[in-house]
Design an enzyme around this catalytic site. Structure first.
Site, PDB file in Angstrom:
ATOM      1  N   GLN A  91       0.810  -1.214   0.000  1.00 39.15           N
ATOM      2  CA  GLN A  91       0.000   0.000   0.000  1.00 39.15           C
ATOM      3  C   GLN A  91       0.849   1.273   0.000  1.00 39.15           C
ATOM      4  OE1 GLN A  91      -2.365  -0.628   3.536  1.00 39.15           O
ATOM      5  NE2 GLN A  91      -3.257  -2.507   2.727  1.00 39.15           N
ATOM      6  N   HIS A 155      -0.578  -0.615   5.692  1.00 42.73           N
ATOM      7  CA  HIS A 155      -0.956   0.364   6.718  1.00 42.73           C
ATOM      8  C   HIS A 155       0.046   1.508   6.867  1.00 42.73           C
ATOM      9  CE1 HIS A 155      -3.406  -3.104   8.776  1.00 42.73           C
ATOM     10  NE2 HIS A 155      -3.750  -2.891   7.513  1.00 42.73           N
ATOM     11  N   GLU A 249     -13.966   2.703  11.226  1.00 41.27           N
ATOM     12  CA  GLU A 249     -14.443   3.704  12.183  1.00 41.27           C
ATOM     13  C   GLU A 249     -14.353   5.120  11.645  1.00 41.27           C
ATOM     14  OE1 GLU A 249     -12.894   1.364  16.231  1.00 41.27           O
ATOM     15  OE2 GLU A 249     -12.118   3.349  15.743  1.00 41.27           O
ATOM     16  N   TYR A 259      -7.575   5.790  20.885  1.00 38.47           N
ATOM     17  CA  TYR A 259      -8.719   5.268  20.134  1.00 38.47           C
ATOM     18  C   TYR A 259      -8.795   3.744  20.135  1.00 38.47           C
ATOM     19  CZ  TYR A 259      -9.758  10.017  19.173  1.00 38.47           C
ATOM     20  OH  TYR A 259     -10.100  11.344  19.365  1.00 38.47           O
ATOM     21  N   TYR A 270      -9.346 -11.440   9.874  1.00 37.72           N
ATOM     22  CA  TYR A 270      -9.829 -11.838   8.556  1.00 37.72           C
ATOM     23  C   TYR A 270     -10.172 -13.318   8.516  1.00 37.72           C
ATOM     24  CZ  TYR A 270      -8.205  -7.263   7.061  1.00 37.72           C
ATOM     25  OH  TYR A 270      -8.037  -5.900   6.930  1.00 37.72           O
TER      26      TYR A 270
END
Length: 377
Positions: A91, A155, A249, A259, A270
């Site tokens: 990513q 991520h 979220e 958080y 998963y």
């Protein structure tokens, strides 16, 4: 043995689906489909247009994840020279782009990208400031480089916004290291960061002066935030982030707040197994809204323009997984209604509101499209 394994996988999958259905009932706002809106293709033939912003003349700056920064003006694409090398893994790549809030004076832009800088192999997210000088970047300065590098590809985050007080906020995902990074303020990853525009640490950041703390941190306990915008009414920073299987979220970011990831979550692995049975803990924030099942959100923008009367004051979120634009209607700061817009358009990567209030959406494999109201409406 093969039959046993297949049967076990079926049982796990069925159990996980039942869990998701049970949890969905706790936060169930059914989504409807609107045919009010369509789109016009404005910038064609882009692969993964990860981020975009608008020049004062209305032209576009666009990042391609593969590493190119594109200036689109008068129907022509110009590739900007001097962009940073990126660690194009998973990513990672060239990520967000935003013009400085003082662009008319300093001609600066801010970029996030996957950077190999440092001693260890791999890379991590970096925030850069540079001057846009014609069709080249000059005066490049890395304002923040997360550490340590890792060869993992997931991520990275990473969005950029500015508040009204001269600060730049940016997000960094937990880089696939959920058990060590997001809850540890001495480590990068799984955080929202806050700097002065020159890259210095604001003296009122929450962890300034704490031993070994990363003093740029503004909030922590995040997984992979890929949407961020400033609420135009309150000035609050809103972020959405990818959950695992379930539990994406929306969070309103508070100074020094935790958080919860991965100690509390509405998602599961998963594979269908539990991450934790805890959804709340003292001292940890609850999401403003969470999605079950996951929509894989990317890009976020508040609608401020009069061009879209029904959407004004509400929130738009892109879905990578289900390939639609989602409108989240707000009442007293809470999501009360959901609509699919631009259904089946493709994987939405970014959303941004131009200075005149027009909404633009970047779509993988397509390009940049303008949100319009269908003529028959």
């Amino acid at each position: 043995m093969k039959y046993y394994v297949l049967s076990l996988l079926l049982i796990i999958s069925t159990y996980a689906s039942a869990q998701e259905e049970d949890r969905q009932k706790e936060n169930d706002i059914p989504i409807t489909t609107s045919t009010t809106y369509g789109y016009e293709l404005v910038v064609p033939d882009l692969e993964i247009p990860w981020g975009m912003d608008f020049m004062p003349d209305g032209s576009f700056l666009i990042t391609e994840k593969s590493g190119s920064l594109i200036h689109f003006k008068d129907g022509k694409k110009t590739v900007i020279k001097g962009t940073p090398d990126v660690y194009a893994r998973g990513q990672g790549g060239l990520l967000d782009v935003r013009l400085s809030p003082n662009y008319s004076d300093d001609k600066s832009i801010y970029l996030t990208h996957s950077s190999t800088a440092g001693d260890a192999k791999g890379g991590h997210t970096a925030l850069m400031k540079a001057t846009l000088n014609g069709d080249a970047l000059t005066d490049q300065k890395v304002l923040y480089k997360a550490t340590p590098n890792t060869t993992k590809g997931q991520h990275w985050g990473s969005r950029i916004v500015f508040d009204a007080d001269g600060h730049v906020f940016f997000t960094v995902g937990e880089r696939g290291e959920r058990d060590v990074n997001p809850q540890d303020i001495t480590r990068d990853g799984g955080k929202v960061y806050r700097l002065n525009l020159d890259g210095s640490i604001p003296k009122d950041n929450p962890f300034v002066g704490q031993p070994n703390a990363k003093e740029a941190i503004w909030s922590y306990g995040h997984r992979n935030p890929q949407g961020m915008d400033v609420n135009p009414t309150t000035g609050d920073i809103w972020v959405h982030e990818h959950g695992p299987r379930g539990g994406d979220e929306i969070n309103v970011i508070k100074k020094g707040a935790n958080y919860g990831w991965p100690l509390i979550t509405y998602g599961i692995n998963y594979s269908g197994t539990e991450i934790t049975d805890q959804r709340e803990k003292e001292g940890m924030e609850q999401p403003l809204y969470y999605w079950l099942p996951s929509i894989a959100p990317s890009g976020m923008a508040f609608v401020t323009g009069d061009q879209y009367p029904e959407l004004k004051g509400n929130l738009l979120v892109g879905s990578l997984k289900f390939q639609y634009l989602e409108a989240d209607y707000l009442n007293d700061g809470q999501v009360v209604k959901r609509e699919k817009l631009l259904e089946d358009i493709g994987r939405i990567r970014d959303i941004n509101s131009a200075p005149d209030g027009t909404i633009y959406v970047s779509v993988e494999g397509k390009g940049i499209v303008k949100l319009i109201i269908n003529k028959e409406q």
